[in-house]
Design an enzyme around this catalytic site. Structure first.
Site, short mmCIF file in Angstrom:
data_model
loop_
_atom_site.label_atom_id
_atom_site.label_comp_id
_atom_site.label_asym_id
_atom_site.label_seq_id
_atom_site.Cartn_x
_atom_site.Cartn_y
_atom_site.Cartn_z
N LYS A 108 -5.21 -4.14 3.33
CA LYS A 108 -4.90 -2.73 3.09
C LYS A 108 -5.19 -2.35 1.65
O LYS A 108 -4.99 -3.14 0.73
CB LYS A 108 -3.41 -2.48 3.36
N ARG A 151 9.65 7.27 15.18
CA ARG A 151 9.40 8.70 15.08
C ARG A 151 8.92 9.33 16.35
O ARG A 151 9.16 10.50 16.63
CB ARG A 151 8.33 8.96 14.00
N SER A 202 4.09 8.20 5.15
CA SER A 202 3.49 7.92 3.84
C SER A 202 2.04 8.36 3.82
O SER A 202 1.54 8.83 2.79
CB SER A 202 3.58 6.42 3.53
P1 ADP Z 1 4.27 0.06 7.88
O1 ADP Z 1 3.11 -0.14 6.99
O2 ADP Z 1 4.95 -1.21 8.34
O3 ADP Z 1 4.08 1.07 9.00
P2 ADP Z 1 5.79 2.11 6.56
O4 ADP Z 1 6.20 2.06 5.14
O5 ADP Z 1 4.77 3.14 6.93
O6 ADP Z 1 5.34 0.66 6.90
O7 ADP Z 1 7.06 2.30 7.50
C1 ADP Z 1 8.13 1.40 7.49
C2 ADP Z 1 9.12 1.78 8.60
O8 ADP Z 1 9.63 3.08 8.34
C3 ADP Z 1 8.54 1.84 10.01
O9 ADP Z 1 9.49 1.33 10.91
C4 ADP Z 1 8.36 3.31 10.26
O10 ADP Z 1 8.43 3.62 11.63
C5 ADP Z 1 9.54 3.86 9.51
N1 ADP Z 1 9.34 5.26 9.15
C6 ADP Z 1 8.36 5.79 8.40
N2 ADP Z 1 8.49 7.12 8.29
C7 ADP Z 1 9.59 7.47 9.02
C8 ADP Z 1 10.25 8.71 9.34
N3 ADP Z 1 9.79 9.86 8.91
N4 ADP Z 1 11.35 8.65 10.12
C9 ADP Z 1 11.79 7.45 10.59
N5 ADP Z 1 11.23 6.26 10.34
C10 ADP Z 1 10.14 6.26 9.57
#
Ligand code: ADP
Length: 152
Positions: free
Chosen positions: A41, A90, A127
């Site tokens: 990544k 989500r 993100s």
């Molecule tokens: P990854 O690279 O493992 O997807 P992220 O940082 O994008 O890591 O997400 C980490 C966790 O946070 C995941 O379980 C994701 O579903 C959760 N997550 C991200 N955004 C939200 C949100 N808006 N509401 C609830 N959970 C979220």
């Protein structure tokens, strides 16, 4: 000690992550927010920046630790003696993706994943959307905790 690992990229931490972590606090004695190192990544923020954003967001919360790890998340959980993983859901796409990973992790290690459903007002935040807004000069501030600061 009931300890959970919340693994993710947190590139950067958003209000969605903050919501899940805050709501999980009453469930556990300690939550380790673990930033995974994935060499495939490309990240917008450095590890140091991502850790600092999270540390600043939860600076008054003694039950939260922030770490980085490499390799399998279940191996990291074993190393820090965490019996649970925490993840947020989500939408159906998250569910399908997370289901296979959680079932595999449990089969391989016995570690269970605890899922919290996203809050209605943060469910659209990711993100990757924050990074897109940032790259194009939009008002990302309303999507992230105050600790997320960007060098101009
Ligand atoms: P990854 O690279 O493992 O997807 P992220 O940082 O994008 O890591 O997400 C980490 C966790 O946070 C995941 O379980 C994701 O579903 C959760 N997550 C991200 N955004 C939200 C949100 N808006 N509401 C609830 N959970 C979220």
């Amino acid at each position: 000690m009931k300890r959970a690992v919340f693994p993710g990229s947190f590139d950067p931490i958003t209000l969605g992550h903050e919501d899940i972590i805050t709501r999980a606090l009453p469930l556990f004695d300690e939550i380790i927010i673990a930033i995974g190192v994935n060499s495939d990544k490309k990240y917008m923020f450095t590890f140091a920046e991502r850790m600092q954003f999270i540390r600043d967001t939860f600076k008054d919360e003694v039950k939260i630790k922030v770490e980085t790890y490499t390799g399998l998340t279940i191996d990291y959980c074993k190393k820090v003696d965490a019996k649970f993983m925490l993840r947020g859901l989500r939408n159906p796409a998250d569910f399908e993706f997370e289901k296979a990973i959680a079932q595999t992790n449990r089969k391989l290690s016995g570690i269970d994943t605890v899922f919290l459903l996203t809050s209605a007002d943060t469910s659209y935040i990711s993100s990757s959307i924050v990074r897109d807004v940032l790259r194009n000069g939009g008002s990302f501030e309303i999507l992230v905790p105050k600790s997320v600061r960007v060098k101009k």
